[in-house]
Design a protein around this motif. Structure first.
Motif, PDB file in Angstrom:
ATOM      1  N   MET A 148      30.572-124.101  14.999  1.00 39.24           N
ATOM      2  CA  MET A 148      30.142-122.880  14.328  1.00 39.24           C
ATOM      3  C   MET A 148      31.245-121.837  14.419  1.00 39.24           C
ATOM      4  O   MET A 148      31.750-121.529  15.504  1.00 39.24           O
ATOM      5  CB  MET A 148      28.857-122.352  14.977  1.00 39.24           C
ATOM      6  N   ASN A 149      31.657-121.307  13.236  1.00 41.88           N
ATOM      7  CA  ASN A 149      32.661-120.252  13.217  1.00 41.88           C
ATOM      8  C   ASN A 149      32.055-118.934  13.685  1.00 41.88           C
ATOM      9  O   ASN A 149      30.977-118.533  13.227  1.00 41.88           O
ATOM     10  CB  ASN A 149      33.207-120.066  11.800  1.00 41.88           C
ATOM     11  N   LEU A 150      32.750-118.259  14.555  1.00 41.35           N
ATOM     12  CA  LEU A 150      32.306-116.946  15.021  1.00 41.35           C
ATOM     13  C   LEU A 150      33.064-115.812  14.346  1.00 41.35           C
ATOM     14  O   LEU A 150      32.513-114.727  14.131  1.00 41.35           O
ATOM     15  CB  LEU A 150      32.466-116.849  16.541  1.00 41.35           C
ATOM     16  N   PHE A 151      34.316-116.048  13.992  1.00 35.49           N
ATOM     17  CA  PHE A 151      35.093-115.013  13.311  1.00 35.49           C
ATOM     18  C   PHE A 151      36.093-115.708  12.395  1.00 35.49           C
ATOM     19  O   PHE A 151      36.842-116.593  12.833  1.00 35.49           O
ATOM     20  CB  PHE A 151      35.826-114.130  14.324  1.00 35.49           C
ATOM     21  N   ASP A 152      36.090-115.308  11.127  1.00 32.91           N
ATOM     22  CA  ASP A 152      36.998-115.911  10.133  1.00 32.91           C
ATOM     23  C   ASP A 152      37.275-114.854   9.069  1.00 32.91           C
ATOM     24  O   ASP A 152      36.521-114.698   8.117  1.00 32.91           O
ATOM     25  CB  ASP A 152      36.372-117.160   9.511  1.00 32.91           C
ATOM     26  N   HIS A 153      38.338-114.095   9.249  1.00 34.61           N
ATOM     27  CA  HIS A 153      38.634-112.981   8.339  1.00 34.61           C
ATOM     28  C   HIS A 153      39.011-113.475   6.949  1.00 34.61           C
ATOM     29  O   HIS A 153      38.926-112.720   5.975  1.00 34.61           O
ATOM     30  CB  HIS A 153      39.763-112.126   8.919  1.00 34.61           C
ATOM     31  N   ASP A 154      39.417-114.724   6.814  1.00 39.26           N
ATOM     32  CA  ASP A 154      39.820-115.253   5.504  1.00 39.26           C
ATOM     33  C   ASP A 154      38.666-115.233   4.509  1.00 39.26           C
ATOM     34  O   ASP A 154      38.886-115.169   3.302  1.00 39.26           O
ATOM     35  CB  ASP A 154      40.339-116.681   5.673  1.00 39.26           C
ATOM     36  N   ARG A 155      37.432-115.271   5.004  1.00 34.95           N
ATOM     37  CA  ARG A 155      36.277-115.305   4.098  1.00 34.95           C
ATOM     38  C   ARG A 155      36.200-114.041   3.240  1.00 34.95           C
ATOM     39  O   ARG A 155      35.746-114.086   2.101  1.00 34.95           O
ATOM     40  CB  ARG A 155      34.991-115.456   4.912  1.00 34.95           C
ATOM     41  N   LYS A 156      36.645-112.915   3.745  1.00 36.92           N
ATOM     42  CA  LYS A 156      36.614-111.670   2.975  1.00 36.92           C
ATOM     43  C   LYS A 156      37.517-111.766   1.751  1.00 36.92           C
ATOM     44  O   LYS A 156      37.114-111.407   0.631  1.00 36.92           O
ATOM     45  CB  LYS A 156      37.053-110.504   3.862  1.00 36.92           C
ATOM     46  N   GLY A 157      38.726-112.260   1.930  1.00 36.89           N
ATOM     47  CA  GLY A 157      39.633-112.432   0.797  1.00 36.89           C
ATOM     48  C   GLY A 157      39.112-113.454  -0.193  1.00 36.89           C
ATOM     49  O   GLY A 157      39.236-113.291  -1.411  1.00 36.89           O
ATOM     50  N   GLU A 158      38.521-114.529   0.344  1.00 37.78           N
ATOM     51  CA  GLU A 158      37.953-115.556  -0.543  1.00 37.78           C
ATOM     52  C   GLU A 158      36.831-114.970  -1.388  1.00 37.78           C
ATOM     53  O   GLU A 158      36.725-115.256  -2.593  1.00 37.78           O
ATOM     54  CB  GLU A 158      37.447-116.718   0.299  1.00 37.78           C
ATOM     55  N   ARG A 159      35.996-114.143  -0.786  1.00 35.18           N
ATOM     56  CA  ARG A 159      34.889-113.533  -1.522  1.00 35.18           C
ATOM     57  C   ARG A 159      35.413-112.613  -2.625  1.00 35.18           C
ATOM     58  O   ARG A 159      34.875-112.610  -3.743  1.00 35.18           O
ATOM     59  CB  ARG A 159      34.012-112.742  -0.542  1.00 35.18           C
ATOM     60  N   MET A 160      36.464-111.869  -2.352  1.00 40.91           N
ATOM     61  CA  MET A 160      37.046-110.995  -3.377  1.00 40.91           C
ATOM     62  C   MET A 160      37.596-111.820  -4.539  1.00 40.91           C
ATOM     63  O   MET A 160      37.424-111.455  -5.713  1.00 40.91           O
ATOM     64  CB  MET A 160      38.145-110.137  -2.755  1.00 40.91           C
ATOM     65  N   GLU A 161      38.249-112.931  -4.244  1.00 46.00           N
ATOM     66  CA  GLU A 161      38.770-113.811  -5.302  1.00 46.00           C
ATOM     67  C   GLU A 161      37.637-114.341  -6.174  1.00 46.00           C
ATOM     68  O   GLU A 161      37.724-114.318  -7.415  1.00 46.00           O
ATOM     69  CB  GLU A 161      39.533-114.974  -4.679  1.00 46.00           C
ATOM     70  N   LEU A 162      36.581-114.814  -5.535  1.00 47.18           N
ATOM     71  CA  LEU A 162      35.476-115.411  -6.292  1.00 47.18           C
ATOM     72  C   LEU A 162      34.745-114.357  -7.117  1.00 47.18           C
ATOM     73  O   LEU A 162      34.323-114.633  -8.251  1.00 47.18           O
ATOM     74  CB  LEU A 162      34.516-116.114  -5.334  1.00 47.18           C
ATOM     75  N   ASP A 163      34.570-113.159  -6.578  1.00 47.40           N
ATOM     76  CA  ASP A 163      33.935-112.090  -7.353  1.00 47.40           C
ATOM     77  C   ASP A 163      34.743-111.771  -8.605  1.00 47.40           C
ATOM     78  O   ASP A 163      34.171-111.565  -9.696  1.00 47.40           O
ATOM     79  CB  ASP A 163      33.783-110.831  -6.488  1.00 47.40           C
ATOM     80  N   SER A 164      36.050-111.730  -8.476  1.00 46.59           N
ATOM     81  CA  SER A 164      36.903-111.445  -9.631  1.00 46.59           C
ATOM     82  C   SER A 164      36.812-112.562 -10.672  1.00 46.59           C
ATOM     83  O   SER A 164      36.761-112.307 -11.881  1.00 46.59           O
ATOM     84  CB  SER A 164      38.360-111.275  -9.174  1.00 46.59           C
ATOM     85  N   ARG A 165      36.786-113.808 -10.212  1.00 51.63           N
ATOM     86  CA  ARG A 165      36.685-114.931 -11.151  1.00 51.63           C
ATOM     87  C   ARG A 165      35.340-114.920 -11.873  1.00 51.63           C
ATOM     88  O   ARG A 165      35.267-115.207 -13.077  1.00 51.63           O
ATOM     89  CB  ARG A 165      36.868-116.248 -10.403  1.00 51.63           C
ATOM     90  N   LEU A 166      34.270-114.596 -11.151  1.00 47.96           N
ATOM     91  CA  LEU A 166      32.957-114.526 -11.793  1.00 47.96           C
ATOM     92  C   LEU A 166      32.915-113.435 -12.847  1.00 47.96           C
ATOM     93  O   LEU A 166      32.367-113.623 -13.947  1.00 47.96           O
ATOM     94  CB  LEU A 166      31.877-114.276 -10.740  1.00 47.96           C
ATOM     95  N   LYS A 167      33.483-112.272 -12.538  1.00 46.01           N
ATOM     96  CA  LYS A 167      33.502-111.188 -13.512  1.00 46.01           C
ATOM     97  C   LYS A 167      34.303-111.577 -14.741  1.00 46.01           C
ATOM     98  O   LYS A 167      33.884-111.318 -15.882  1.00 46.01           O
ATOM     99  CB  LYS A 167      34.106-109.937 -12.862  1.00 46.01           C
ATOM    100  N   ARG A 168      35.460-112.227 -14.531  1.00 45.78           N
ATOM    101  CA  ARG A 168      36.270-112.669 -15.665  1.00 45.78           C
ATOM    102  C   ARG A 168      35.522-113.698 -16.501  1.00 45.78           C
ATOM    103  O   ARG A 168      35.567-113.672 -17.745  1.00 45.78           O
ATOM    104  CB  ARG A 168      37.591-113.246 -15.146  1.00 45.78           C
ATOM    105  N   ASN A 169      34.821-114.590 -15.826  1.00 42.25           N
ATOM    106  CA  ASN A 169      34.058-115.616 -16.536  1.00 42.25           C
ATOM    107  C   ASN A 169      32.956-114.994 -17.387  1.00 42.25           C
ATOM    108  O   ASN A 169      32.743-115.398 -18.541  1.00 42.25           O
ATOM    109  CB  ASN A 169      33.467-116.598 -15.526  1.00 42.25           C
ATOM    110  N   GLU A 170      32.247-114.019 -16.861  1.00 42.03           N
ATOM    111  CA  GLU A 170      31.184-113.353 -17.623  1.00 42.03           C
ATOM    112  C   GLU A 170      31.739-112.643 -18.852  1.00 42.03           C
ATOM    113  O   GLU A 170      31.130-112.678 -19.928  1.00 42.03           O
ATOM    114  CB  GLU A 170      30.450-112.359 -16.717  1.00 42.03           C
TER     115      GLU A 170
END
Length: 446
Positions: free
Chosen positions: A318-340
């Motif tokens: 179980m991951n307790l701390f993974d700061h990379d997830r924040k950047g990944e979430r920003m990337e995916l949000d941008s891709r979803l907005k572009r897709n829409e």
């Protein structure tokens, strides 16, 4: 002097023999219908081939993601010759050396790992499946583009060949009228200006014939390049420009059908589904992962004395701390907005394509009918003008004017026929199921 003459004759004979041999070895023209050209284009067009490789690549990505949920097995057979420093490991024995050995050890063991619960990998697999679907739809869309491209190239070649035929007809008509002018002058009915005017018209028509022949060769060259033929292969087009009226679908029904079947539009929805799964995979990075692992084998210091041993264990990671997830979430949000935004824009584009295709189809229908009426009138005009000149009622200015009008009328008809076929192909492309629709719209037997 005699030697020079003999040398010239020898060179001429060699050139004549080479030309005759080349002519004898030239292959016969390849009969090529529109349907055959499209089939060849789909098999050889670079864009279609590249799109197919992208679809295959997406399938490979899905297989790799799937491997995370399949068992992993490996075999290890270490053989060691070693010494050990017992004191370095906190072991002290009286009257014993700190370093023991050397000694040998053997170990033959199979290791296995199996993910029992891994939501991140699960959603990654689902995302890869949707991405594979999107690439397959892109491949279908590219094939539709190739069909339209090859069809337009074939139509252009057929149009260019038809213009050669009309140009030959113009030359034949001008030759007849030039002879008529000469006969009228000999009979004292016409003057030298009438003959000169007819000769100028004949020269212009011969020049136009040369231009149309060259344009036809260029069009066939472009078609051969588009369908992957050897550029030196002569082509004989078996389909000519012909008018076959097509009743276009109703606008609302056509738009709805296109939105349901257009591969470029549906590919965007598959991409959005993939992004949704990637978002779920990103959220699952903080969820526990359960892994079943174990090993079994034999080990010992002598090959003749190997004892079996093994282990089975269940691990929770179980991951307790993974700061990379924040950047990944920003990337995916941008891709979803572009897709829409792409989906909303292409929805309007689909309707625009349908409207344009229907407008062009209806306009081409009217143009063909109008052009044929104009052609019939131009033929009558030339006939009347020729009769008036032949009977000495008028000079051949009327004849030359009527010739130009007839040439324009014939070209208008050919242009209208070409536009009508192109409009059918464009409508098939706009509706989405291009590979089936184009045969139906053009009346090609499956």
């Amino acid at each position: 002097m005699t030697a020079k003459i003999m040398k010239v004759l020898a060179v001429s004979l060699a050139l004549w023999s080479a030309a005759k041999a080349a002519h004898a070895e030239s292959p016969p023209p390849l009969p090529l219908s529109l349907d055959q050209a499209i089939t060849r284009g789909l098999d050889s067009n670079l864009n279609a081939l590249l799109a197919k490789t992208r679809a295959d690549e997406a399938e490979g990505t899905r297989e790799r993601r799937l491997a995370n949920y399949l068992p992993h097995l490996r075999l290890e057979t270490p053989f060691a010759w070693q010494t050990r420093n017992l004191s370095a490991q906190g072991i002290t024995l009286p009257n014993a050396r700190a370093v023991v050995g050397p000694f040998t050890s053997y170990d033959f063991r199979i290791y296995a790992d199996q993910n029992i619960l891994d939501l991140q990998s699960y959603h990654a697999i689902k995302a890869a499946e949707q991405e594979q679907k999107a690439r397959q739809l892109d491949y279908r869309d590219v094939r539709g583009q190739v069909i339209r491209q090859v069809a337009v190239q074939y139509i252009n070649a057929a149009y260019a060949e038809a213009r050669v035929v009309t140009a030959k007809s113009r030359v034949e008509t001008s030759e007849v009228l030039e002879k008529l002018a000469s006969d009228q002058r000999a009979a004292g009915i016409a003057d030298g200006l009438d003959v000169l005017r007819a000769q100028v018209q004949l020269a212009n028509d011969r020049q136009y014939l040369l231009v149309t022949r060259n344009n036809a060769e260029l069009a066939r060259l472009s078609l051969a390049r588009g369908i992957g033929l050897d550029l030196g292969t002569p082509i004989a087009l078996t389909d000519t420009l012909a008018f076959k009226k097509l009743e276009g679908p109703q606008l609302e029904q056509a738009v709805q059908a296109a939105l349901e079947s257009r591969p470029d539009y549906r590919a965007l929805f598959a991409q959005r589904a993939s992004l949704d799964e990637q978002m779920k995979a990103s959220r699952s990075r903080y969820l526990p992962r359960i892994v079943l692992s174990g090993n079994y084998g034999t080990s010992g210091q002598e090959m003749s004395k190997l004892d079996p041993s093994g282990m089975i264990q269940v691990n929770m990671v179980m991951n307790l701390f993974d700061h990379d997830r924040k950047g990944e979430r920003m990337e995916l949000d941008s891709r979803l907005k572009r897709n829409e935004e792409q989906i909303a824009d292409l929805k309007l584009g689909v309707e625009q394509d349908i409207r344009e295709a229907l407008l062009n189809l209806n306009s081409a229908d009217d143009q063909v009918l109008t052009a044929r009426q104009g052609l019939a009138l131009a033929e009558k005009e030339l006939q009347y003008a020729s009769d008036r000149f032949k009977n000495g009622v008028a000079n051949n200015i009327e004849v030359v004017t009527a010739q130009d009008a007839l040439a324009r009328a014939r070209d208008n008809e050919l242009n209208a026929l070409a536009q009508h076929v192109e409009a059918k192909i464009a409508l098939a492309r706009a509706l989405g199921d291009t590979e089936k629709a184009y045969r139906l719209f053009l009346g090609i037997e499956p």
